[in-house]
Write a protein that holds these residues in place. Structure first.
Motif, PDB file in Angstrom:
ATOM      1  N   SER A  27      -0.300   5.131 -12.691  1.00  0.00           N
ATOM      2  CA  SER A  27      -0.677   6.533 -12.892  1.00  0.00           C
ATOM      3  C   SER A  27      -2.170   6.585 -13.184  1.00  0.00           C
ATOM      4  N   TYR A  28      -2.821   7.592 -12.656  1.00  0.00           N
ATOM      5  CA  TYR A  28      -4.263   7.732 -12.837  1.00  0.00           C
ATOM      6  C   TYR A  28      -4.633   9.207 -12.757  1.00  0.00           C
ATOM      7  N   PHE A  29      -5.799   9.535 -13.315  1.00  0.00           N
ATOM      8  CA  PHE A  29      -6.311  10.900 -13.253  1.00  0.00           C
ATOM      9  C   PHE A  29      -7.584  10.889 -12.427  1.00  0.00           C
ATOM     10  N   TYR A  30      -7.768  11.915 -11.637  1.00  0.00           N
ATOM     11  CA  TYR A  30      -8.951  11.986 -10.791  1.00  0.00           C
ATOM     12  C   TYR A  30      -9.429  13.432 -10.701  1.00  0.00           C
TER      13      TYR A  30
ATOM     14  N   SER B  89     -12.393  16.389  -8.813  1.00  0.00           N
ATOM     15  CA  SER B  89     -13.313  16.807  -7.757  1.00  0.00           C
ATOM     16  C   SER B  89     -14.355  17.720  -8.406  1.00  0.00           C
ATOM     17  N   LYS B  90     -15.606  17.261  -8.443  1.00  0.00           N
ATOM     18  CA  LYS B  90     -16.674  18.113  -8.996  1.00  0.00           C
ATOM     19  C   LYS B  90     -16.912  19.317  -8.098  1.00  0.00           C
ATOM     20  N   ARG B  91     -16.882  19.086  -6.782  1.00  0.00           N
ATOM     21  CA  ARG B  91     -17.168  20.158  -5.813  1.00  0.00           C
ATOM     22  C   ARG B  91     -16.177  21.312  -5.957  1.00  0.00           C
ATOM     23  N   GLU B  92     -14.878  20.971  -6.108  1.00  0.00           N
ATOM     24  CA  GLU B  92     -13.852  22.005  -6.180  1.00  0.00           C
ATOM     25  C   GLU B  92     -13.439  22.329  -7.620  1.00  0.00           C
ATOM     26  N   ASN B  93     -14.020  21.606  -8.597  1.00  0.00           N
ATOM     27  CA  ASN B  93     -13.814  21.864 -10.020  1.00  0.00           C
ATOM     28  C   ASN B  93     -12.346  21.780 -10.453  1.00  0.00           C
ATOM     29  N   TRP B  94     -11.710  20.658 -10.148  1.00  0.00           N
ATOM     30  CA  TRP B  94     -10.344  20.425 -10.603  1.00  0.00           C
ATOM     31  C   TRP B  94     -10.138  18.961 -10.940  1.00  0.00           C
ATOM     32  N   CYS B  95      -9.097  18.703 -11.740  1.00  0.00           N
ATOM     33  CA  CYS B  95      -8.654  17.352 -12.058  1.00  0.00           C
ATOM     34  C   CYS B  95      -7.139  17.320 -11.896  1.00  0.00           C
ATOM     35  N   ARG B  96      -6.615  16.157 -11.470  1.00  0.00           N
ATOM     36  CA  ARG B  96      -5.177  16.000 -11.225  1.00  0.00           C
ATOM     37  C   ARG B  96      -4.721  14.623 -11.659  1.00  0.00           C
TER      38      ARG B  96
ATOM     39  N   ALA C 123       0.824  -1.211   0.000  1.00  0.00           N
ATOM     40  CA  ALA C 123       0.000   0.000   0.000  1.00  0.00           C
ATOM     41  C   ALA C 123       0.855   1.257   0.000  1.00  0.00           C
ATOM     42  N   THR C 124       0.306   2.291  -0.560  1.00  0.00           N
ATOM     43  CA  THR C 124       0.909   3.611  -0.516  1.00  0.00           C
ATOM     44  C   THR C 124      -0.208   4.616  -0.258  1.00  0.00           C
ATOM     45  N   ASN C 125       0.126   5.757   0.232  1.00  0.00           N
ATOM     46  CA  ASN C 125      -0.890   6.758   0.574  1.00  0.00           C
ATOM     47  C   ASN C 125      -0.689   8.027  -0.233  1.00  0.00           C
ATOM     48  N   SER C 126      -1.781   8.668  -0.571  1.00  0.00           N
ATOM     49  CA  SER C 126      -1.747   9.997  -1.166  1.00  0.00           C
ATOM     50  C   SER C 126      -2.770  10.830  -0.388  1.00  0.00           C
ATOM     51  N   GLN C 127      -2.887  12.068  -0.751  1.00  0.00           N
ATOM     52  CA  GLN C 127      -3.826  12.948  -0.056  1.00  0.00           C
ATOM     53  C   GLN C 127      -5.271  12.501  -0.260  1.00  0.00           C
ATOM     54  N   HIS C 128      -5.587  11.949  -1.418  1.00  0.00           N
ATOM     55  CA  HIS C 128      -6.976  11.636  -1.742  1.00  0.00           C
ATOM     56  C   HIS C 128      -7.319  10.146  -1.786  1.00  0.00           C
TER      57      HIS C 128
ATOM     58  N   ASP D 232     -11.365  11.084   0.412  1.00  0.00           N
ATOM     59  CA  ASP D 232     -12.258  12.227   0.250  1.00  0.00           C
ATOM     60  C   ASP D 232     -13.442  11.745  -0.586  1.00  0.00           C
ATOM     61  N   PRO D 233     -14.659  11.798  -0.044  1.00  0.00           N
ATOM     62  CA  PRO D 233     -15.810  11.270  -0.791  1.00  0.00           C
ATOM     63  C   PRO D 233     -16.111  12.026  -2.085  1.00  0.00           C
ATOM     64  N   ASP D 234     -15.526  13.207  -2.266  1.00  0.00           N
ATOM     65  CA  ASP D 234     -15.810  14.023  -3.439  1.00  0.00           C
ATOM     66  C   ASP D 234     -14.934  13.681  -4.644  1.00  0.00           C
ATOM     67  N   VAL D 235     -13.854  12.954  -4.464  1.00  0.00           N
ATOM     68  CA  VAL D 235     -12.960  12.680  -5.591  1.00  0.00           C
ATOM     69  C   VAL D 235     -13.269  11.329  -6.220  1.00  0.00           C
ATOM     70  N   ASN D 236     -13.059  11.250  -7.526  1.00  0.00           N
ATOM     71  CA  ASN D 236     -13.295  10.022  -8.279  1.00  0.00           C
ATOM     72  C   ASN D 236     -12.216   9.859  -9.332  1.00  0.00           C
ATOM     73  N   ILE D 237     -11.936   8.617  -9.701  1.00  0.00           N
ATOM     74  CA  ILE D 237     -10.913   8.330 -10.711  1.00  0.00           C
ATOM     75  C   ILE D 237     -11.566   8.228 -12.083  1.00  0.00           C
TER      76      ILE D 237
END
Length: 148
Positions: free
Chosen positions: A123-126, A128-135, A21-26, A53-58
């Motif tokens: 590598s993956y992209f995800y 947040s609809k609430r904060e209107n960003w993708c990373r 396992a590894t951890n990230s912020q989200h 964070d329940p707001d983020v999705n991949i």
């Protein structure tokens, strides 16, 4: 002799399915090598994402990608073509995180049999609809792999 062989087989299965396992912020991301069920069927790298964070999705696109360090005993197929369009959080489609993502892999020609540590990057992209960003997110693993 039979007990030693059975113990080795049990150990082989346990090592291949032990997640790293590894951890990230989200997300908490884990990965494991899943040996082929039968000859002629590819093995898999199984990756699980747990949201912090329940707001983020991949995102479905661009699709998650798997990469091995040079000299790896495993080979991943090329990633699916991406449209190259930056995802829009309001319209992005997301993968179902209740199911793991499986990446089929094959054994590299000439790979040594037995236990190996395989440096793996997902590598993956995800978004947040609430904060209107993708990373873009990445997770690195040293996976225990036993090759027959």
């Amino acid at each position: 002799m039979a007990i030693a062989m059975l113990s080795a087989l049990l150990l082989q299965g346990a090592l291949q399915m032990t997640p790293q396992a590894t951890n990230s912020q989200h997300f908490d991301v884990s990965a494991a090598y899943e040996a082929a069920a039968k000859k002629g069927v590819p093995a898999n790298i199984v990756v699980e994402f747990k949201k912090k964070d329940p707001d983020v999705n991949i995102n479905e696109e661009p699709a998650a990608r798997l990469k091995f360090a040079p000299g790896s005993p495993l080979v991943a197929p090329p990633p699916p073509k991406s449209s190259g369009v930056i995802p829009d959080p309001a319209n992005a489609r997301y993968i179902d995180l209740a199911k793991p993502v499986r990446f089929p892999v094959t054994v590299a020609e000439g790979a040594a049999k037995g236990l190996s540590k395989v440096k793996t990057t997902v590598s993956y992209f995800y978004c947040s609809k609430r904060e209107n960003w993708c990373r873009k997110g990445t997770a690195e693993f040293d996976l225990a792999v036993v090759l027959p």
